[in-house]
Motif scaffolding. Structure first.
Motif, PDB file in Angstrom:
ATOM      1  N   THR A  49      88.363-107.243 -51.590  1.00 59.95           N
ATOM      2  CA  THR A  49      87.749-108.530 -51.880  1.00 59.95           C
ATOM      3  C   THR A  49      88.841-109.572 -52.070  1.00 59.95           C
ATOM      4  N   GLU A  50      88.442-110.813 -52.266  1.00 62.31           N
ATOM      5  CA  GLU A  50      89.373-111.888 -52.601  1.00 62.31           C
ATOM      6  C   GLU A  50      89.004-112.407 -53.976  1.00 62.31           C
ATOM      7  N   GLU A  51      90.034-112.651 -54.798  1.00 66.19           N
ATOM      8  CA  GLU A  51      89.809-113.155 -56.145  1.00 66.19           C
ATOM      9  C   GLU A  51      90.748-114.313 -56.437  1.00 66.19           C
ATOM     10  N   GLY A  52      90.275-115.186 -57.293  1.00 72.10           N
ATOM     11  CA  GLY A  52      91.099-116.252 -57.827  1.00 72.10           C
ATOM     12  C   GLY A  52      91.380-115.968 -59.289  1.00 72.10           C
ATOM     13  N   CYS A  53      92.243-116.780 -59.888  1.00 73.91           N
ATOM     14  CA  CYS A  53      92.619-116.612 -61.285  1.00 73.91           C
ATOM     15  C   CYS A  53      93.016-117.974 -61.832  1.00 73.91           C
ATOM     16  N   LEU A  54      92.565-118.305 -63.036  1.00 70.01           N
ATOM     17  CA  LEU A  54      92.931-119.577 -63.649  1.00 70.01           C
ATOM     18  C   LEU A  54      94.435-119.730 -63.798  1.00 70.01           C
ATOM     19  N   SER A  55      95.156-118.637 -63.936  1.00 67.61           N
ATOM     20  CA  SER A  55      96.601-118.686 -64.135  1.00 67.61           C
ATOM     21  C   SER A  55      97.377-118.881 -62.832  1.00 67.61           C
ATOM     22  N   LEU A  56      96.709-118.756 -61.704  1.00 67.03           N
ATOM     23  CA  LEU A  56      97.362-118.840 -60.392  1.00 67.03           C
ATOM     24  C   LEU A  56      96.617-119.818 -59.499  1.00 67.03           C
ATOM     25  N   THR A  57      97.283-120.280 -58.462  1.00 65.30           N
ATOM     26  CA  THR A  57      96.662-121.166 -57.479  1.00 65.30           C
ATOM     27  C   THR A  57      96.166-120.335 -56.302  1.00 65.30           C
ATOM     28  N   GLY A  58      94.965-120.619 -55.829  1.00 63.76           N
ATOM     29  CA  GLY A  58      94.440-119.961 -54.638  1.00 63.76           C
ATOM     30  C   GLY A  58      93.791-118.623 -54.921  1.00 63.76           C
ATOM     31  N   GLU A  59      93.416-117.958 -53.824  1.00 66.42           N
ATOM     32  CA  GLU A  59      92.802-116.633 -53.895  1.00 66.42           C
ATOM     33  C   GLU A  59      93.692-115.630 -53.193  1.00 66.42           C
ATOM     34  N   ARG A  60      93.562-114.381 -53.606  1.00 66.07           N
ATOM     35  CA  ARG A  60      94.352-113.304 -53.020  1.00 66.07           C
ATOM     36  C   ARG A  60      93.466-112.087 -52.785  1.00 66.07           C
ATOM     37  N   ARG A  61      93.826-111.304 -51.763  1.00 65.65           N
ATOM     38  CA  ARG A  61      93.098-110.072 -51.468  1.00 65.65           C
ATOM     39  C   ARG A  61      93.502-109.000 -52.467  1.00 65.65           C
ATOM     40  N   THR A  62      92.522-108.177 -52.845  1.00 63.27           N
ATOM     41  CA  THR A  62      92.798-107.083 -53.773  1.00 63.27           C
ATOM     42  C   THR A  62      91.771-105.969 -53.572  1.00 63.27           C
ATOM     43  N   MET A  63      92.091-104.794 -54.061  1.00 57.44           N
ATOM     44  CA  MET A  63      91.185-103.641 -54.003  1.00 57.44           C
ATOM     45  C   MET A  63      90.466-103.532 -55.346  1.00 57.44           C
ATOM     46  N   ARG A  64      89.161-103.352 -55.302  1.00 59.03           N
ATOM     47  CA  ARG A  64      88.347-103.156 -56.502  1.00 59.03           C
ATOM     48  C   ARG A  64      87.406-101.977 -56.269  1.00 59.03           C
ATOM     49  N   TYR A  65      86.682-101.609 -57.340  1.00 58.75           N
ATOM     50  CA  TYR A  65      85.745-100.483 -57.292  1.00 58.75           C
ATOM     51  C   TYR A  65      84.373-100.951 -57.763  1.00 58.75           C
ATOM     52  N   ARG A  66      83.344-100.420 -57.151  1.00 60.72           N
ATOM     53  CA  ARG A  66      81.966-100.833 -57.461  1.00 60.72           C
ATOM     54  C   ARG A  66      81.474-100.288 -58.809  1.00 60.72           C
ATOM     55  N   ARG A  67      82.063 -99.164 -59.238  1.00 63.61           N
ATOM     56  CA  ARG A  67      81.650 -98.533 -60.499  1.00 63.61           C
ATOM     57  C   ARG A  67      82.899 -98.108 -61.261  1.00 63.61           C
ATOM     58  N   ILE A  68      82.941 -98.448 -62.555  1.00 62.29           N
ATOM     59  CA  ILE A  68      84.072 -98.041 -63.397  1.00 62.29           C
ATOM     60  C   ILE A  68      83.556 -97.519 -64.736  1.00 62.29           C
ATOM     61  N   GLU A  69      84.360 -96.680 -65.353  1.00 57.36           N
ATOM     62  CA  GLU A  69      84.136 -96.259 -66.730  1.00 57.36           C
ATOM     63  C   GLU A  69      85.321 -96.749 -67.544  1.00 57.36           C
ATOM     64  N   VAL A  70      85.030 -97.239 -68.748  1.00 58.41           N
ATOM     65  CA  VAL A  70      86.063 -97.862 -69.566  1.00 58.41           C
ATOM     66  C   VAL A  70      86.019 -97.319 -70.991  1.00 58.41           C
ATOM     67  N   ASP A  71      87.185 -96.919 -71.492  1.00 56.23           N
ATOM     68  CA  ASP A  71      87.360 -96.643 -72.921  1.00 56.23           C
ATOM     69  C   ASP A  71      87.908 -97.927 -73.536  1.00 56.23           C
ATOM     70  N   PHE A  72      87.378 -98.315 -74.679  1.00 53.52           N
ATOM     71  CA  PHE A  72      87.832 -99.537 -75.342  1.00 53.52           C
ATOM     72  C   PHE A  72      87.450 -99.468 -76.812  1.00 53.52           C
ATOM     73  N   GLU A  73      87.879-100.485 -77.556  1.00 46.21           N
ATOM     74  CA  GLU A  73      87.479-100.608 -78.953  1.00 46.21           C
ATOM     75  C   GLU A  73      86.643-101.872 -79.102  1.00 46.21           C
ATOM     76  N   ASP A  74      85.619-101.781 -79.951  1.00 43.72           N
ATOM     77  CA  ASP A  74      84.760-102.940 -80.192  1.00 43.72           C
ATOM     78  C   ASP A  74      85.378-103.831 -81.268  1.00 43.72           C
ATOM     79  N   ARG A  75      84.651-104.842 -81.700  1.00 44.02           N
ATOM     80  CA  ARG A  75      85.197-105.817 -82.659  1.00 44.02           C
ATOM     81  C   ARG A  75      85.514-105.208 -84.022  1.00 44.02           C
ATOM     82  N   ARG A  76      84.973-104.037 -84.305  1.00 42.51           N
ATOM     83  CA  ARG A  76      85.305-103.334 -85.550  1.00 42.51           C
ATOM     84  C   ARG A  76      86.351-102.248 -85.311  1.00 42.51           C
TER      85      ARG A  76
END
Length: 139
Positions: free
Chosen positions: A84-111
């Protein structure tokens, strides 16, 4: 508080430090800054506001467009690769990148409780972009 957007590539390429209790103000500032830029942005990582911590905020389409926050996110599984192509507020323009349709994420919540979740589609793509930021990867 809304913060300016970081554009220094050398800063953005630094992997984020683990977040912990005491980083809640950074998370609030991240949400405020995302909200202020919502017309042109759907996710942000703390390094985008000049804080080198592993914190992301993103528009969660599965929650009706509410902004969600993750501390110390780590993608543990992914499938359904696509280019796909993505942009970023920190950069100018869009760039091609590889992404995945489904992901699993470990993270911590606000607590700072450990969580695990599965994301698909657009929300998964947003999270992947922001986790890349936490890892010092810019598109």
């Amino acid at each position: 508080m809304q913060r300016p957007i970081m554009t220094s590539r050398s800063f953005l390429r630094m992997p984020g430090e683990p977040a912990g209790p005491g980083d809640e103000n950074t998370a609030r500032d991240l949400v405020d800054t995302l909200e202020a830029n919502r017309s042109r942005c759907v996710g942000m990582a703390a390094n985008m506001i000049g804080v080198n911590k592993r914190i992301i905020a993103f528009v969660d389409e599965d929650l009706g467009g509410r902004i969600s926050v993750m501390y110390n996110p780590n993608i543990t599984s992914c499938d359904g690769a696509f280019e796909t192509e993505e942009g970023c507020l920190s950069l100018t323009g869009e760039r091609r990148t590889m992404r995945y349709r489904r992901i699993e994420v470990d993270f911590e919540d606000r607590r700072f409780h450990a969580r695990h979740a599965t994301f698909t589609g657009w929300t998964a793509q947003i999270i992947q972009h922001e986790v890349d930021h936490c890892n010092g990867i810019i598109i």
